[in-house]
Every structure is written in structure tokens, then in C-alpha cells.
Write a protein that holds these residues in place. Structure first.
Motif, mmCIF file in Angstrom:
data_model
loop_
_atom_site.group_PDB
_atom_site.id
_atom_site.type_symbol
_atom_site.label_atom_id
_atom_site.label_comp_id
_atom_site.label_asym_id
_atom_site.label_seq_id
_atom_site.Cartn_x
_atom_site.Cartn_y
_atom_site.Cartn_z
ATOM 1 N N ARG A 46 7.458 35.372 -11.114
ATOM 2 C CA ARG A 46 5.960 35.842 -11.557
ATOM 3 C C ARG A 46 4.842 34.402 -10.340
ATOM 4 O O ARG A 46 3.763 35.274 -9.928
ATOM 5 C CB ARG A 46 5.747 34.711 -12.485
ATOM 6 C CG ARG A 46 6.051 35.944 -13.524
ATOM 7 C CD ARG A 46 5.480 35.247 -15.804
ATOM 8 N NE ARG A 46 7.180 35.321 -16.062
ATOM 9 C CZ ARG A 46 7.913 34.766 -16.876
ATOM 10 N NH1 ARG A 46 7.673 32.974 -16.826
ATOM 11 N NH2 ARG A 46 8.659 35.490 -17.566
ATOM 12 N N LEU A 50 2.666 36.103 -8.032
ATOM 13 C CA LEU A 50 0.858 36.515 -8.013
ATOM 14 C C LEU A 50 0.130 35.004 -6.186
ATOM 15 O O LEU A 50 -0.754 35.030 -6.191
ATOM 16 C CB LEU A 50 0.359 34.856 -9.088
ATOM 17 C CG LEU A 50 0.343 35.433 -10.373
ATOM 18 C CD1 LEU A 50 0.282 34.111 -11.187
ATOM 19 C CD2 LEU A 50 -0.294 36.199 -10.619
ATOM 20 N N PHE A 54 -2.475 36.822 -4.434
ATOM 21 C CA PHE A 54 -3.723 36.184 -3.032
ATOM 22 C C PHE A 54 -3.531 36.095 -2.006
ATOM 23 O O PHE A 54 -4.733 36.047 -1.660
ATOM 24 C CB PHE A 54 -3.167 34.395 -3.676
ATOM 25 C CG PHE A 54 -4.585 33.556 -3.174
ATOM 26 C CD1 PHE A 54 -5.773 34.023 -3.353
ATOM 27 C CD2 PHE A 54 -4.293 32.976 -2.283
ATOM 28 C CE1 PHE A 54 -6.261 33.014 -3.439
ATOM 29 C CE2 PHE A 54 -4.837 32.205 -1.371
ATOM 30 C CZ PHE A 54 -5.874 31.914 -2.114
#
Length: 146
Positions: A46, A50, A54
């Protein structure tokens, strides 16, 4: 769901070297990330997802910022330039605030570390006391008449 310990999902290891992670297919640029992201139950997957997202957004923003002077007129570019200057000033102020608050966090962590060290030294002292008592009993000589 994240599971700790031996029952959690772990990276595959090479049979000869149990500490070294390996990937079965030929290594490509994104092979390690694909291998880590394939585990849907892993919290690392996870976080990696992310962080990758980003990074893609940041790259898109940087490229669009570099190409903006080509596609926008001078008035719009001045507006973007002024906005970015103001954002830089805000980040400078936030940097000082975050540094100030981070110093309190570090101070708390250091004091927690010293409390832990003092507790461990107390336990070590009790262990030494027990060792001296046991060695004193073992070294005691039996009375001569018995």
C-alpha cells in the motif's frame, strides 16, 4: 489484512541464501515494484503504491511546469509564477514550524530511550545481584565436621 510474525506474507527468498530476496523472472525496471505490489495484504504494498502515485503526479506537475511557458501567455505565466513564489514562502514558514515541532518529538523519543536504558540497567543490576548470590552459595564450603 496485515498479519505479523511467521504467518504474514513475506518476500520470497532464495533457497541457498535465506536472507536475500529474489524475483523469478528476468529483472526489468519495474520488476521489484511489481513483485512487492502483487501482495495485496501487505502494508508495504500500500505504501509503495501511494509513493509511486505521488511520484507520477510530481513528475506530471514538473513536466507541465516546464512546458507551461510554451503554451500560456505572459499574463497567465505571471499569475503562475506569483502563485509558485507565494507557495515557496509558505513552505519556508511551514519548514520552520515543522522543524520546531519535530524537535519536541525527538526530545520525547530521546527521553523515552533513556527511560528504557535505565530500566534495562536496573534489570541488569538485579541479574548481577542474583549471580553474586548464587556464586556465593556455590562457593560456600561445607563445615569441617560434616
Amino acid at each position: 489484512e496485515f498479519v505479523k510474525g511467521l504467518w504474514g506474507s513475506r518476500a520470497r527468498c532464495h533457497p541457498d541464501q535465506s536472507f536475500q530476496q529474489y524475483f523469478e523472472s528476468s529483472m526489468g525496471l519495474f520488476s521489484p515494484m511489481r513483485g512487492l505490489l502483487s501482495k495485496s495484504s501487505s502494508s508495504l504494498a500500500r505504501v509503495m503504491g501511494l509513493v509511486s502515485l505521488f511520484g507520477v503526479y510530481s513528475a506530471f506537475f514538473n513536466v507541465s511546469l516546464k512546458l507551461a511557458p510554451i503554451f500560456v501567455d505572459k499574463k497567465a505565466w505571471d499569475l503562475i509564477f506569483n502563485f509558485l513564489n507565494e507557495a515557496q514562502r509558505v513552505t519556508t514558514v511551514l519548514n520552520m514550524v515543522v522543524s520546531f515541532l519535530f524537535s519536541f518529538y525527538v526530545l520525547g523519543r530521546v527521553s523515552w530511550w533513556w527511560e528504557t536504558m535505565n530500566c534495562c540497567r536496573g534489570i541488569q543490576g538485579r541479574n548481577h545481584d542474583l549471580a553474586m548470590l548464587l556464586s556465593g552459595v556455590a562457593a560456600a564450603q561445607a563445615p569441617v565436621g560434616e
